[in-house]
Design a protein around this motif. Structure first.
Motif, PDB file in Angstrom:
ATOM      1  N   ALA A  88      -0.073  -7.455   7.081  1.00 26.30           N
ATOM      2  CA  ALA A  88      -0.643  -8.428   6.142  1.00 26.30           C
ATOM      3  C   ALA A  88       0.416  -9.249   5.429  1.00 26.30           C
ATOM      4  CB  ALA A  88      -1.521  -7.711   5.119  1.00 26.30           C
ATOM      5  N   GLY A  89       1.644  -8.694   5.333  1.00 25.99           N
ATOM      6  CA  GLY A  89       2.722  -9.414   4.675  1.00 25.99           C
ATOM      7  C   GLY A  89       3.346  -8.685   3.501  1.00 25.99           C
ATOM      8  N   LYS A  90       2.892  -7.452   3.237  1.00 23.18           N
ATOM      9  CA  LYS A  90       3.411  -6.705   2.084  1.00 23.18           C
ATOM     10  C   LYS A  90       4.910  -6.465   2.199  1.00 23.18           C
ATOM     11  CE  LYS A  90       0.892  -3.004   2.490  1.00 23.18           C
ATOM     12  NZ  LYS A  90       0.354  -3.306   3.839  1.00 23.18           N
ATOM     13  N   SER A  91       5.348  -5.969   3.351  1.00 27.18           N
ATOM     14  CA  SER A  91       6.769  -5.645   3.525  1.00 27.18           C
ATOM     15  C   SER A  91       7.631  -6.896   3.452  1.00 27.18           C
ATOM     16  CB  SER A  91       6.992  -4.933   4.861  1.00 27.18           C
ATOM     17  OG  SER A  91       6.367  -3.665   4.865  1.00 27.18           O
ATOM     18  N   THR A  92       7.142  -7.989   4.008  1.00 27.51           N
ATOM     19  CA  THR A  92       7.907  -9.236   3.951  1.00 27.51           C
ATOM     20  C   THR A  92       8.063  -9.703   2.514  1.00 27.51           C
ATOM     21  OG1 THR A  92       7.211  -9.933   6.156  1.00 27.51           O
ATOM     22  CG2 THR A  92       7.965 -11.656   4.661  1.00 27.51           C
ATOM     23  N   LEU A  93       7.002  -9.611   1.729  1.00 30.35           N
ATOM     24  CA  LEU A  93       7.079 -10.020   0.331  1.00 30.35           C
ATOM     25  C   LEU A  93       8.141  -9.212  -0.413  1.00 30.35           C
ATOM     26  CD1 LEU A  93       4.067 -10.923  -1.894  1.00 30.35           C
ATOM     27  CD2 LEU A  93       5.859  -9.442  -2.788  1.00 30.35           C
ATOM     28  N   VAL A 121       6.135  -2.356 -12.676  1.00 26.87           N
ATOM     29  CA  VAL A 121       6.006  -1.632 -11.413  1.00 26.87           C
ATOM     30  C   VAL A 121       5.192  -2.456 -10.426  1.00 26.87           C
ATOM     31  CG1 VAL A 121       5.161   0.450 -10.262  1.00 26.87           C
ATOM     32  CG2 VAL A 121       6.179   0.617 -12.552  1.00 26.87           C
ATOM     33  N   LEU A 122       5.761  -2.662  -9.243  1.00 25.03           N
ATOM     34  CA  LEU A 122       5.056  -3.289  -8.122  1.00 25.03           C
ATOM     35  C   LEU A 122       5.013  -2.267  -7.007  1.00 25.03           C
ATOM     36  CD1 LEU A 122       3.796  -5.734  -6.660  1.00 25.03           C
ATOM     37  CD2 LEU A 122       6.121  -6.408  -6.000  1.00 25.03           C
ATOM     38  N   MET A 123       3.808  -1.826  -6.635  1.00 22.22           N
ATOM     39  CA  MET A 123       3.655  -0.761  -5.645  1.00 22.22           C
ATOM     40  C   MET A 123       2.837  -1.226  -4.454  1.00 22.22           C
ATOM     41  SD  MET A 123       2.088   3.056  -6.144  1.00 22.22           S
ATOM     42  CE  MET A 123       1.336   3.949  -4.768  1.00 22.22           C
ATOM     43  N   ALA A 124       3.449  -1.215  -3.282  1.00 17.69           N
ATOM     44  CA  ALA A 124       2.739  -1.490  -2.032  1.00 17.69           C
ATOM     45  C   ALA A 124       2.166  -0.187  -1.510  1.00 17.69           C
ATOM     46  CB  ALA A 124       3.696  -2.094  -1.004  1.00 17.69           C
ATOM     47  N   THR A 125       0.884  -0.210  -1.113  1.00 17.46           N
ATOM     48  CA  THR A 125       0.255   1.043  -0.710  1.00 17.46           C
ATOM     49  C   THR A 125      -0.967   0.813   0.165  1.00 17.46           C
ATOM     50  OG1 THR A 125      -0.661   3.133  -1.536  1.00 17.46           O
ATOM     51  CG2 THR A 125      -1.223   1.148  -2.767  1.00 17.46           C
ATOM     52  N   HIS A 126      -1.280   1.852   0.961  1.00 14.39           N
ATOM     53  CA  HIS A 126      -2.549   1.924   1.698  1.00 14.39           C
ATOM     54  C   HIS A 126      -3.476   2.961   1.073  1.00 14.39           C
ATOM     55  CE1 HIS A 126      -0.103   0.162   5.062  1.00 14.39           C
ATOM     56  NE2 HIS A 126      -1.234  -0.479   5.266  1.00 14.39           N
TER      57      HIS A 126
END
Length: 228
Positions: A39-44, A190-195
């Motif tokens: 979706a683009g999370k890692s790129t962001l 805190v910015l947290m990327a998660t599933h």
């Protein structure tokens, strides 16, 4: 604090990973970044860490334009960002204390400052008794708490957590979330990327959802799914 202005990222193979992203995250916020794989999370996150360059748009950190900076400035930008990874990334030949202290050593902190700060941070994540242990002597949850301690030992204003509970069982994941919330309550953004849908839905923090490189939802006290 963090501001993406009309940011797009296109890779050399023609893949557009992010398209016209506009995000503003204020000091002290806790924000979930959600979306399916690709979706683009890692790129962001890579753009924020300056691991990748922006194709179009502007990126600001603490009011400073970091869109295009010389390589020599990147380490100083990264000092403003603590990072917690899914796979811990601890140094296996160093103790818990030494892993955390190493983050201070590489920025030139004095031995006295290290001796003062490291025990304090280990206490914050309830690992004082494990200071002399090595990573392979710890559970997964304990290793992640070491990673968290290492990420905040230099007092960064922003903590980025990239799937920090991805390799953990639900009970351990909840302990990690409690640690992150405590850090956020102390003033760290805190910015947290998660599933982890259950975590997102239970916490009701701000949720930014990505799909095919675009923001499809930015909701205060949101849930993981679009219909939540």
């Amino acid at each position: 604090m963090i501001r993406f202005v009309n940011v797009s990222k296109e890779y050399k193979n023609g893949v557009i990973a992010l398209y016209d992203i506009n995000i503003e995250i204020n000091k002290g916020e806790f924000v979930f970044l959600v979306g399916s794989s690709g979706a683009g999370k890692s790129t962001l996150i890579k753009l924020l860490l300056k691991e990748e360059g922006i194709t179009r748009g502007k990126l600001y950190l603490n009011g400073t334009d970091i869109t295009r900076v010389p390589n020599r400035r990147i380490p100083f930008i990264r000092r403003q960002l603590g990072v917690v990874f899914q796979d811990f990334r601890l140094l296996p030949n160093k103790t818990v204390y030494e892993n955390v202290a190493f983050a201070m050593e590489i920025i030139g902190a004095s031995p006295r400052a290290i001796r003062r700060r490291v025990p304090t941070v280990l206490s914050m994540v309830d690992l004082s008794r494990k200071a002399s242990s090595y990573p392979d002597q710890l559970s997964g949850g304990e290793q992640q708490r070491v990673s968290i301690a290492r990420s905040i030992v230099n007092n960064p204003p922003v903590l980025i957590a990239d799937e920090p509970t991805g390799n953990l069982d639900p009970d351990t994941a909840n302990d990690i979330m409690k640690a992150l919330v405590d850090i956020n309550n102390r003033g760290t953004t805190v910015l947290m990327a998660t599933h982890a849908k259950e975590i997102v839905n239970s916490m009701r923090k701000r949720v930014i959802a990505l799909e095919n490189g675009r923001i499809i939802r930015d909701e205060e006290k949101g849930g993981y799914d679009i219909e939540s």
